[in-house]
Enzyme design. Structure first.
Site, PDB file in Angstrom:
ATOM      1  CE1 TYR A 160     -74.287  50.339  57.579  1.00 49.04           C
ATOM      2  CE2 TYR A 160     -76.539  49.611  57.203  1.00 49.04           C
ATOM      3  CZ  TYR A 160     -75.649  50.521  57.731  1.00 49.04           C
ATOM      4  OH  TYR A 160     -76.124  51.617  58.428  1.00 49.04           O
ATOM      5  CE  LYS A 210     -75.024  49.972  61.289  1.00 49.26           C
ATOM      6  NZ  LYS A 210     -74.194  50.815  62.148  1.00 49.26           N
TER       7      LYS A 210
HETATM    8  N1  LIG Z   1     -76.543  57.143  56.717  1.00 52.36           N
HETATM    9  C1  LIG Z   1     -77.713  56.548  56.801  1.00 52.36           C
HETATM   10  O1  LIG Z   1     -78.637  56.829  55.997  1.00 52.36           O
HETATM   11  C2  LIG Z   1     -77.967  55.537  57.885  1.00 52.36           C
HETATM   12  C3  LIG Z   1     -79.165  54.816  57.891  1.00 52.36           C
HETATM   13  C4  LIG Z   1     -79.412  53.923  58.927  1.00 52.36           C
HETATM   14  C5  LIG Z   1     -78.480  53.733  59.949  1.00 52.36           C
HETATM   15  N2  LIG Z   1     -77.309  54.432  59.900  1.00 52.36           N
HETATM   16  C6  LIG Z   1     -76.377  54.229  61.019  1.00 52.36           C
HETATM   17  O2  LIG Z   1     -76.550  55.306  61.920  1.00 52.36           O
HETATM   18  C7  LIG Z   1     -75.342  55.525  62.665  1.00 52.36           C
HETATM   19  C8  LIG Z   1     -75.034  57.011  62.660  1.00 52.36           C
HETATM   20  O3  LIG Z   1     -74.938  57.449  61.317  1.00 52.36           O
HETATM   21  P1  LIG Z   1     -74.417  58.901  60.960  1.00 52.36           P
HETATM   22  O4  LIG Z   1     -74.779  59.134  59.548  1.00 52.36           O
HETATM   23  O5  LIG Z   1     -74.823  59.871  62.013  1.00 52.36           O
HETATM   24  O6  LIG Z   1     -72.851  58.665  61.048  1.00 52.36           O
HETATM   25  P2  LIG Z   1     -71.681  59.691  60.656  1.00 52.36           P
HETATM   26  O7  LIG Z   1     -72.226  61.044  60.391  1.00 52.36           O
HETATM   27  O8  LIG Z   1     -70.863  59.040  59.597  1.00 52.36           O
HETATM   28  O9  LIG Z   1     -70.851  59.745  62.017  1.00 52.36           O
HETATM   29  C9  LIG Z   1     -70.145  58.623  62.439  1.00 52.36           C
HETATM   30  C10 LIG Z   1     -69.446  58.885  63.752  1.00 52.36           C
HETATM   31  O10 LIG Z   1     -68.597  57.762  63.996  1.00 52.36           O
HETATM   32  C11 LIG Z   1     -67.269  58.219  64.211  1.00 52.36           C
HETATM   33  N3  LIG Z   1     -66.272  57.318  63.653  1.00 52.36           N
HETATM   34  C12 LIG Z   1     -66.165  56.871  62.380  1.00 52.36           C
HETATM   35  N4  LIG Z   1     -65.063  56.120  62.237  1.00 52.36           N
HETATM   36  C13 LIG Z   1     -64.449  56.099  63.451  1.00 52.36           C
HETATM   37  C14 LIG Z   1     -63.264  55.492  63.955  1.00 52.36           C
HETATM   38  N5  LIG Z   1     -62.467  54.732  63.186  1.00 52.36           N
HETATM   39  N6  LIG Z   1     -62.944  55.689  65.241  1.00 52.36           N
HETATM   40  C15 LIG Z   1     -63.732  56.441  66.032  1.00 52.36           C
HETATM   41  N7  LIG Z   1     -64.859  57.046  65.635  1.00 52.36           N
HETATM   42  C16 LIG Z   1     -65.222  56.875  64.349  1.00 52.36           C
HETATM   43  C17 LIG Z   1     -67.179  59.540  63.455  1.00 52.36           C
HETATM   44  O11 LIG Z   1     -66.100  60.278  64.000  1.00 52.36           O
HETATM   45  P3  LIG Z   1     -65.074  61.138  63.056  1.00 52.36           P
HETATM   46  O12 LIG Z   1     -65.768  62.448  62.843  1.00 52.36           O
HETATM   47  O13 LIG Z   1     -63.862  61.217  63.898  1.00 52.36           O
HETATM   48  O14 LIG Z   1     -64.910  60.333  61.789  1.00 52.36           O
HETATM   49  C18 LIG Z   1     -68.559  60.137  63.715  1.00 52.36           C
HETATM   50  O15 LIG Z   1     -68.591  60.766  64.970  1.00 52.36           O
HETATM   51  C19 LIG Z   1     -74.288  54.657  61.983  1.00 52.36           C
HETATM   52  O16 LIG Z   1     -74.073  53.529  62.766  1.00 52.36           O
HETATM   53  C20 LIG Z   1     -74.911  54.273  60.655  1.00 52.36           C
HETATM   54  O17 LIG Z   1     -74.474  53.009  60.201  1.00 52.36           O
HETATM   55  C21 LIG Z   1     -77.051  55.339  58.908  1.00 52.36           C
END
Ligand SMILES: NC(=O)c1ccc[n+]([C@@H]2O[C@H](COP(=O)([O-])OP(=O)(O)OC[C@H]3O[C@@H](n4cnc5c(N)ncnc54)[C@H](OP(=O)(O)O)[C@@H]3O)[C@@H](O)[C@H]2O)c1
Length: 221
Positions: A125, A129
């Site tokens: 992961y 990134k």
């Molecule tokens: N979760 C954590 O604690 C954390 C920590 C640090 C960094 N991050 C990073 O922060 C970023 C945002 O995180 P988040 O939690 O806001 O993400 P999230 O809620 O999972 O949202 C992900 C977005 O990406 C879209 N997506 C996923 N698969 C897709 C596909 N195959 N084609 C097109 N769109 C797709 C989703 O659309 P759909 O609704 O259509 O699926 C959604 O709009 C990510 O890059 C994550 O790795 C997360």
């Protein structure tokens, strides 16, 4: 003077959803375009929603003629099913989007990466990134803003057991995230969204990377 236009990717997600609200209510933007897989189901005067297949991003070139691009795409290995499909969402789509945006004149690119992003990491992961960050730096945007949040907090519709457990644990020891450990403190998705919006309003050019503590600071400007 005409307002700016924004393109937002990931509007249905935790950070993206907060950012969408923020951009729609921001006076600096007169148009907010989103590319989504499914309709979000609401309307707004400034909002232009394009329901697309992300495999065919290049067929939607007209969407990339914007001032500022905000990329909040991401998935998990569990949701994607395998590493190849994870890489597609977390690295390949954002890179293709950045190239199209650059081609059509976007000036600013703001992206959510993650704490620990590192091209040489042993953790897949973090390596992905890091790979995204390094490739984005080569695109040549006047202004590239990379956000590296720690654990995201917020109302997620789906249950992610690992993240929920980490959230409970982090809340229990929140007193410990001081001094040099501040960057590890979990951060509200809303704060990340606000930080992205604030960063996009600056006039500075160059490449900026923000950890959680810096995201919090910029969100308060
Ligand atoms: N979760 C954590 O604690 C954390 C920590 C640090 C960094 N991050 C990073 O922060 C970023 C945002 O995180 P988040 O939690 O806001 O993400 P999230 O809620 O999972 O949202 C992900 C977005 O990406 C879209 N997506 C996923 N698969 C897709 C596909 N195959 N084609 C097109 N769109 C797709 C989703 O659309 P759909 O609704 O259509 O699926 C959604 O709009 C990510 O890059 C994550 O790795 C997360």
């Amino acid at each position: 003077m005409a307002g700016k236009s924004a393109l937002l990717l990931g509007a249905s997600g935790l950070v993206g959803g907060e950012l969408l609200n923020c951009l729609l209510s921001a006076p600096e933007y007169e148009k907010v375009q989103i590319l989504v897989r499914k309709p979000l189901g609401f309307k707004h005067l400034k909002l232009e929603e394009h329901v697309i297949e992300f495999e065919n991003l290049a067929q939607h070139k007209e969407c990339f003629k914007v001032d500022d691009v905000f990329c909040c795409l991401g998935t998990t290995i569990k949701k994607a099913g395998n590493r190849k499909d994870f890489k597609k969402v977390d690295v390949e789509y954002p890179l293709e989007i950045s190239k199209l945006a650059k081609e059509f004149g976007a000036v600013k690119f703001l992206v959510v990466s993650s704490m620990g992003a590192d091209l040489h990491s042993k953790v897949f992961y973090s390596r992905m990134k890091g790979l995204l960050e390094e490739n984005l730096k080569e695109i040549g945007f006047d202004s590239l803003h990379i956000f590296r949040p720690s654990l995201l907090l917020g109302d997620r519709k789906e249950v992610r057991l690992g993240e929920s457990a980490a959230e409970v644990l982090a809340k229990g020891i929140s007193f410990a995230f001081v001094g040099r450990l501040k960057k590890y403190k979990p951060i509200e998705a809303k704060t990340v969204a606000l930080g992205m919006y604030k960063a996009a309003q600056g006039k500075e050019t160059g490449i900026y990377t923000y950890r959680s503590d810096a995201i919090k600071e910029i969100s308060l400007i």
